[in-house]
Design a protein around this motif. Structure first.
Motif, PDB file in Angstrom:
ATOM      1  N   TYR A 230       0.819  -1.216   0.000  1.00  0.00           N
ATOM      2  CA  TYR A 230       0.000   0.000   0.000  1.00  0.00           C
ATOM      3  C   TYR A 230       0.851   1.263   0.000  1.00  0.00           C
ATOM      4  CZ  TYR A 230      -3.812  -3.245   0.866  1.00  0.00           C
ATOM      5  OH  TYR A 230      -4.702  -4.279   0.764  1.00  0.00           O
ATOM      6  N   THR A 231       1.886   1.307   0.867  1.00  0.00           N
ATOM      7  CA  THR A 231       2.688   2.542   0.900  1.00  0.00           C
ATOM      8  C   THR A 231       3.515   2.666  -0.384  1.00  0.00           C
ATOM      9  OG1 THR A 231       4.412   1.392   2.133  1.00  0.00           O
ATOM     10  CG2 THR A 231       2.852   2.686   3.414  1.00  0.00           C
ATOM     11  N   GLY A 232       4.065   1.549  -0.856  1.00  0.00           N
ATOM     12  CA  GLY A 232       4.843   1.586  -2.097  1.00  0.00           C
ATOM     13  C   GLY A 232       3.954   1.956  -3.274  1.00  0.00           C
ATOM     14  N   GLY A 233       2.760   1.371  -3.322  1.00  0.00           N
ATOM     15  CA  GLY A 233       1.830   1.676  -4.409  1.00  0.00           C
ATOM     16  C   GLY A 233       1.409   3.136  -4.377  1.00  0.00           C
ATOM     17  N   ALA A 234       1.151   3.663  -3.166  1.00  0.00           N
ATOM     18  CA  ALA A 234       0.759   5.075  -3.046  1.00  0.00           C
ATOM     19  C   ALA A 234       1.920   5.972  -3.466  1.00  0.00           C
ATOM     20  CB  ALA A 234       0.341   5.370  -1.602  1.00  0.00           C
ATOM     21  N   ALA A 235       3.145   5.603  -3.070  1.00  0.00           N
ATOM     22  CA  ALA A 235       4.318   6.400  -3.449  1.00  0.00           C
ATOM     23  C   ALA A 235       4.434   6.452  -4.969  1.00  0.00           C
ATOM     24  CB  ALA A 235       5.587   5.794  -2.842  1.00  0.00           C
ATOM     25  N   LEU A 236       4.206   5.319  -5.620  1.00  0.00           N
ATOM     26  CA  LEU A 236       4.316   5.285  -7.079  1.00  0.00           C
ATOM     27  C   LEU A 236       3.227   6.129  -7.730  1.00  0.00           C
ATOM     28  CD1 LEU A 236       5.237   1.534  -7.561  1.00  0.00           C
ATOM     29  CD2 LEU A 236       6.633   3.511  -8.196  1.00  0.00           C
ATOM     30  N   ALA A 237       2.002   6.026  -7.206  1.00  0.00           N
ATOM     31  CA  ALA A 237       0.907   6.809  -7.783  1.00  0.00           C
ATOM     32  C   ALA A 237       1.214   8.306  -7.659  1.00  0.00           C
ATOM     33  CB  ALA A 237      -0.406   6.471  -7.082  1.00  0.00           C
ATOM     34  N   LEU A 238       1.735   8.699  -6.484  1.00  0.00           N
ATOM     35  CA  LEU A 238       2.075  10.113  -6.291  1.00  0.00           C
ATOM     36  C   LEU A 238       3.188  10.536  -7.248  1.00  0.00           C
ATOM     37  CD1 LEU A 238       1.993  10.489  -2.398  1.00  0.00           C
ATOM     38  CD2 LEU A 238       0.509  11.612  -4.059  1.00  0.00           C
ATOM     39  N   ALA A 239       4.218   9.693  -7.362  1.00  0.00           N
ATOM     40  CA  ALA A 239       5.379  10.080  -8.168  1.00  0.00           C
ATOM     41  C   ALA A 239       5.050  10.107  -9.650  1.00  0.00           C
ATOM     42  CB  ALA A 239       6.536   9.119  -7.898  1.00  0.00           C
ATOM     43  N   VAL A 240       4.186   9.183 -10.080  1.00  0.00           N
ATOM     44  CA  VAL A 240       3.951   9.040 -11.520  1.00  0.00           C
ATOM     45  C   VAL A 240       2.776   9.895 -12.001  1.00  0.00           C
ATOM     46  CG1 VAL A 240       3.382   7.364 -13.327  1.00  0.00           C
ATOM     47  CG2 VAL A 240       4.958   6.737 -11.509  1.00  0.00           C
ATOM     48  N   VAL A 241       1.770  10.079 -11.139  1.00  0.00           N
ATOM     49  CA  VAL A 241       0.584  10.817 -11.584  1.00  0.00           C
ATOM     50  C   VAL A 241       0.516  12.207 -10.940  1.00  0.00           C
ATOM     51  CG1 VAL A 241      -1.919  10.784 -11.755  1.00  0.00           C
ATOM     52  CG2 VAL A 241      -0.642   8.638 -11.883  1.00  0.00           C
ATOM     53  N   ALA A 242       0.574  12.245  -9.606  1.00  0.00           N
ATOM     54  CA  ALA A 242       0.348  13.522  -8.922  1.00  0.00           C
ATOM     55  C   ALA A 242       1.521  14.478  -9.085  1.00  0.00           C
ATOM     56  CB  ALA A 242       0.072  13.266  -7.434  1.00  0.00           C
ATOM     57  N   ALA A 243       2.749  13.968  -8.977  1.00  0.00           N
ATOM     58  CA  ALA A 243       3.912  14.864  -9.002  1.00  0.00           C
ATOM     59  C   ALA A 243       4.048  15.616 -10.331  1.00  0.00           C
ATOM     60  CB  ALA A 243       5.180  14.089  -8.657  1.00  0.00           C
ATOM     61  N   PRO A 244       3.941  14.946 -11.483  1.00  0.00           N
ATOM     62  CA  PRO A 244       4.062  15.717 -12.725  1.00  0.00           C
ATOM     63  C   PRO A 244       2.927  16.716 -12.898  1.00  0.00           C
ATOM     64  CG  PRO A 244       3.662  13.381 -13.201  1.00  0.00           C
ATOM     65  CD  PRO A 244       3.882  13.501 -11.743  1.00  0.00           C
ATOM     66  N   ALA A 245       1.716  16.354 -12.476  1.00  0.00           N
ATOM     67  CA  ALA A 245       0.590  17.283 -12.586  1.00  0.00           C
ATOM     68  C   ALA A 245       0.857  18.511 -11.725  1.00  0.00           C
ATOM     69  CB  ALA A 245      -0.697  16.583 -12.155  1.00  0.00           C
ATOM     70  N   GLU A 246       1.319  18.270 -10.498  1.00  0.00           N
ATOM     71  CA  GLU A 246       1.615  19.378  -9.582  1.00  0.00           C
ATOM     72  C   GLU A 246       2.726  20.264 -10.161  1.00  0.00           C
ATOM     73  OE1 GLU A 246       3.175  18.086  -5.849  1.00  0.00           O
ATOM     74  OE2 GLU A 246       3.444  20.135  -5.125  1.00  0.00           O
ATOM     75  N   ALA A 247       3.761  19.618 -10.722  1.00  0.00           N
ATOM     76  CA  ALA A 247       4.886  20.374 -11.270  1.00  0.00           C
ATOM     77  C   ALA A 247       4.427  21.258 -12.426  1.00  0.00           C
ATOM     78  CB  ALA A 247       5.982  19.417 -11.725  1.00  0.00           C
ATOM     79  N   LEU A 248       3.535  20.718 -13.265  1.00  0.00           N
ATOM     80  CA  LEU A 248       3.071  21.485 -14.429  1.00  0.00           C
ATOM     81  C   LEU A 248       2.150  22.627 -14.014  1.00  0.00           C
ATOM     82  CD1 LEU A 248       2.268  18.900 -17.255  1.00  0.00           C
ATOM     83  CD2 LEU A 248       4.070  20.626 -17.200  1.00  0.00           C
ATOM     84  N   LEU A 249       1.247  22.331 -13.049  1.00  0.00           N
ATOM     85  CA  LEU A 249       0.206  23.300 -12.721  1.00  0.00           C
ATOM     86  C   LEU A 249       0.666  24.315 -11.692  1.00  0.00           C
ATOM     87  CD1 LEU A 249      -2.840  20.859 -12.623  1.00  0.00           C
ATOM     88  CD2 LEU A 249      -2.122  22.378 -14.480  1.00  0.00           C
ATOM     89  N   ALA A 250       1.386  23.855 -10.654  1.00  0.00           N
ATOM     90  CA  ALA A 250       1.727  24.759  -9.559  1.00  0.00           C
ATOM     91  C   ALA A 250       3.222  25.013  -9.453  1.00  0.00           C
ATOM     92  CB  ALA A 250       1.210  24.164  -8.240  1.00  0.00           C
ATOM     93  N   GLY A 251       4.007  24.197 -10.104  1.00  0.00           N
ATOM     94  CA  GLY A 251       5.451  24.384 -10.048  1.00  0.00           C
ATOM     95  C   GLY A 251       6.078  23.975  -8.723  1.00  0.00           C
ATOM     96  N   THR A 252       5.316  23.264  -7.879  1.00  0.00           N
ATOM     97  CA  THR A 252       5.871  22.815  -6.599  1.00  0.00           C
ATOM     98  C   THR A 252       6.155  21.306  -6.650  1.00  0.00           C
ATOM     99  OG1 THR A 252       3.619  22.523  -5.827  1.00  0.00           O
ATOM    100  CG2 THR A 252       4.731  24.579  -5.208  1.00  0.00           C
ATOM    101  N   ALA A 253       6.705  20.767  -5.565  1.00  0.00           N
ATOM    102  CA  ALA A 253       7.109  19.353  -5.575  1.00  0.00           C
ATOM    103  C   ALA A 253       6.717  18.641  -4.280  1.00  0.00           C
ATOM    104  CB  ALA A 253       8.606  19.232  -5.814  1.00  0.00           C
ATOM    105  N   VAL A 254       5.525  19.026  -3.745  1.00  0.00           N
ATOM    106  CA  VAL A 254       5.096  18.407  -2.487  1.00  0.00           C
ATOM    107  C   VAL A 254       4.856  16.913  -2.686  1.00  0.00           C
ATOM    108  CG1 VAL A 254       3.319  18.415  -0.696  1.00  0.00           C
ATOM    109  CG2 VAL A 254       4.051  20.569  -1.745  1.00  0.00           C
ATOM    110  N   ALA A 255       4.159  16.570  -3.779  1.00  0.00           N
ATOM    111  CA  ALA A 255       3.803  15.164  -4.008  1.00  0.00           C
ATOM    112  C   ALA A 255       5.063  14.298  -4.108  1.00  0.00           C
ATOM    113  CB  ALA A 255       2.975  15.034  -5.283  1.00  0.00           C
ATOM    114  N   PHE A 256       6.100  14.837  -4.741  1.00  0.00           N
ATOM    115  CA  PHE A 256       7.326  14.057  -4.897  1.00  0.00           C
ATOM    116  C   PHE A 256       7.948  13.742  -3.540  1.00  0.00           C
ATOM    117  CE2 PHE A 256      10.863  12.518  -7.404  1.00  0.00           C
ATOM    118  CZ  PHE A 256      10.270  12.252  -8.632  1.00  0.00           C
ATOM    119  N   HIS A 257       7.896  14.730  -2.624  1.00  0.00           N
ATOM    120  CA  HIS A 257       8.476  14.500  -1.292  1.00  0.00           C
ATOM    121  C   HIS A 257       7.629  13.534  -0.466  1.00  0.00           C
ATOM    122  CE1 HIS A 257      10.837  18.141  -2.384  1.00  0.00           C
ATOM    123  NE2 HIS A 257      11.772  17.464  -1.730  1.00  0.00           N
ATOM    124  N   VAL A 258       6.301  13.674  -0.571  1.00  0.00           N
ATOM    125  CA  VAL A 258       5.441  12.718   0.152  1.00  0.00           C
ATOM    126  C   VAL A 258       5.697  11.305  -0.386  1.00  0.00           C
ATOM    127  CG1 VAL A 258       3.073  12.071   0.690  1.00  0.00           C
ATOM    128  CG2 VAL A 258       3.702  14.483   0.582  1.00  0.00           C
TER     129      VAL A 258
END
Lengths: 457, 187
Positions: A230-258
């Motif tokens: 579960y934690t590994g799967g959530a980390a992957l979902a954040l890194a692969v889906v949420a992090a690039p979206a956040e980087a494009l839209l807000a320019g921040t990297a919170v999802a990548f750190h989580v």
């Protein structure tokens, strides 16, 4: 469930994978690509993709075509698509490598080759995904190791999609600014999905079955195993889906750190499970495959420590090469070679002696290898990797080539040992080929279907 | 069972060298059992008290009597019981639920029960087939395996044996196999 057969093309994909591993290391010894060239140079891209697609992905595909049916106790569905999938992957990889080589001259041929790779590789992965996904789907609810594989398969789809986009962008077919931005932001995502999701998560899942199977450890599902999933799967979902979206839209990297923090929890829980498997094993003397896998696990955890250290000192981009090297060679290649050292003898034994087992005296699986001789090669391999990672961190390209020569020699020796296994050279002549058996081919499937099982009749 | 000739000496099997070499003595023991004359006893020498064998040979109608003979070694005399073997637990019948390729109700009591949980792969499969090869057509064998034995199932199918099996609560797999009538090939 009527049992499962040996996968016909697994040995062939192992053979192709090993050829790419030896080839990539030979290039590293010759000083081709990083660190002599820039980390984004075409030469580096050639070596990186020889390792990640040529070696690791072909290895993993070959292994999964054999082991997914074992993990879920169902036969492999759509088996006739396995060979086309492997051929598409090979053709796509060759196009990709040639396309990289022609990148600098910007000639029309590079455009064509990269575009071809951008189609062939996703097609090859899609076929593999279809075969493995359909087999998993038929076996729901999935046991824990198979759920890791399912996540890994989702990640290979993401990796291939990003990769295809990159090669089409490089070829000039995709020139819209938004997509080119995604390309820039996408390389870390491509790497995270590939190394973290496809290669690491799948390997972890398979290890949950292989380690207890060969060390006779208890392998009922544990809470820690689910924490890893579960934690590994959530980390992957954040890194692969949420992090690039956040980087494009807000320019921040919170999802990548989580994602990083969750990955650490997953690694800690996995360490607890690994220690459980080794400590609770019923087999007192463990075999070389389980012993050398310890080197790979050391590679995994050293990679995590290195990542933390680089992050803490703000030097990730300066040392990304060393980190990727340690993950690819210490962890993934180390695990791959150590498990091949068990899987190849095991499958060879089944292929050759399956028809007569219980009827005729047969050698033991262990008799196909000479562990005393081979433990030196594994020790040498991991020493070479440690030296290579150190050399990259210290910025010593000459030492890195020397260390690569050590890992190359050890790898070549292990490949020779695997050839001897296929040839049954280490088996006593009296036991080698009892009546009713036939000598396995080096890596091609048996000539007829009945030759695998049933030759005795 | 015929009346044993009173002076027939037990058949001696010494598996200590096999055990010291790290080998598996089960095949040798079962071969010796197959060689026994009617009424003959088997005298086994081992480096430990072979408790699992008591059940296996008990199911075949042998009564064990074990004694330690020094140096940690054991001598066990397996003598045939006067009467034909009784199935000692009716629960050894084929599982009604679970998977299998054998329908119908003509499932005999397993004449032998083996526990292969603590063996290295592929030994659980080899051991099961070794014992199965010694059964008469129609006889059944029960085996406990570490997990669902998918390569074994394929082999049973291709050798023309019928089986029923199910996963036990502890994750192991209990299978009952009815020996086929010949060495029929599938397909």
């Amino acid at each position: 469930m009527m049992g499962a057969a040996l996968s016909r093309w697994t040995m062939a994909s192992f053979a192709a994978a090993l050829a790419f591993l030896v080839g990539a290391q030979a290039l590293m010894v010759a000083g081709y690509g990083f660190p002599a060239a820039d980390i984004r140079a075409p030469q580096t891209l050639v070596v990186v993709h020889m390792v990640t697609i040529g070696w690791l992905s072909l290895l993993l595909c070959g292994a999964l075509f054999q082991f997914v049916p074992v993990l879920v106790a169902k036969p492999l569905l759509h088996e006739r698509l396995v060979l086309p999938s492997l051929l598409l992957l090979l053709a796509g990889l060759v196009s990709l490598l040639c396309g990289f080589l022609h990148l600098s001259d910007r000639a029309g041929i590079a455009v064509m080759l990269l575009a071809l790779a951008g189609v062939l590789l996703p097609a090859g992965f899609a076929l593999a995904l279809f075969v493995l996904g359909a087999t998993l789907w038929s076996a729901r609810p999935l046991p824990l190791p198979a759920r890791f594989v399912a996540v890994g398969l989702a990640c290979v789809a993401a990796t291939a999609a990003f990769g295809s986009l990159f090669s089409l962008a490089l070829a000039g077919f995709v020139a819209r600014p938004a997509l080119l931005d995604l390309h820039a932001a996408g390389v870390p995502v491509h790497a995270a999905a590939g190394f973290g999701g496809w290669l690491t998560f799948t390997a972890v899942g398979v290890s949950y079955r292989l380690l207890p199977m060969f060390m006779l450890s208890p392998d009922h599902e544990r809470a820690t195993g689910r924490v890893v999933l579960y934690t590994g799967g959530a980390a992957l979902a954040l890194a692969v889906v949420a992090a690039p979206a956040e980087a494009l839209l807000a320019g921040t990297a919170v999802a990548f750190h989580v994602a990083g923090a969750l990955a650490l929890v997953a690694l800690a829980a996995y360490a607890a499970d690994l220690s459980h498997f080794y400590r609770m094993r019923k087999r007192r003397v463990i075999e070389l495959n389980s012993k050398s896998a310890l080197g790979a696990f050391a590679g995994l955890y050293l990679s995590a420590v290195l990542l933390l250290a680089l992050w803490a000192t703000g030097t990730i981009s300066a040392h990304a090469g060393a980190l990727v090297y340690l993950v690819a060679f210490g962890w993934l290649t180390g695990l791959g070679l150590s498990q091949l050292y068990k899987i190849v003898p095991f499958l060879t034994w089944l292929e050759c002696y399956g028809p007569v087992m219980g009827r005729k005296p047969t050698p033991r699986v262990q008799d196909l290898v000479v562990e005393r001789r081979d433990s030196a090669w594994f020790a040498l391999y991991f020493l070479g990797v440690a030296a290579g990672a150190g050399a990259l961190l210290a910025g010593a390209p000459g030492l890195f080539r020397l260390a690569s020569a050590v890992t190359l020699s050890a790898t070549a020796a292990i490949v020779v040992e695997l050839v001897l296994v296929r040839r049954l050279v280490n088996v006593k002549a009296a036991l080698r080929l009892p009546e009713g058996t036939s000598r396995p081919r080096l890596f091609l499937p048996p000539r007829t279907e009945t030759a695998t099982i049933g030759a005795a009749r | 069972m015929s009346i044993p000739p009173p002076d027939l000496p037990p058949l001696d099997v010494d598996v200590r060298p096999i055990l010291r070499d790290g080998g598996e003595p089960f095949g040798a023991i079962m071969e010796a059992v197959a060689r026994l004359a009617p009424g003959q006893s088997l005298r086994l020498y081992a480096t430990f008290k072979p408790v699992p064998l008591f059940g296996v040979l008990g199911a075949r109608g042998f009564e064990p009597s074990a004694r330690e003979i020094g140096g940690g070694d054991w001598e066990v005399l397996f003598s045939p019981r006067a009467a034909a073997p009784q199935p000692d637990r009716p629960a050894t019948a084929a599982p009604a639920a679970g998977n299998g390729n054998g329908g119908g109700d003509d499932w005999p009591e397993p004449s032998i029960e083996i526990d292969n949980r603590d063996l290295d792969p592929p030994e659980p499969m080899v051991r099961t087939l070794e014992v199965l090869e010694k059964l008469m057509p129609g006889e059944a064998l029960a085996a406990i395996l570490p997990r669902e034995p998918i390569f074994l199932l394929k082999e049973l199918e291709s050798r023309g044996h019928r089986w029923r099996g199910a996963t036990e609560p502890d994750g192991s797999y209990r299978i009952v196999i009815r020996a086929g009538d010949g060495r029929a090939a599938a397909s």
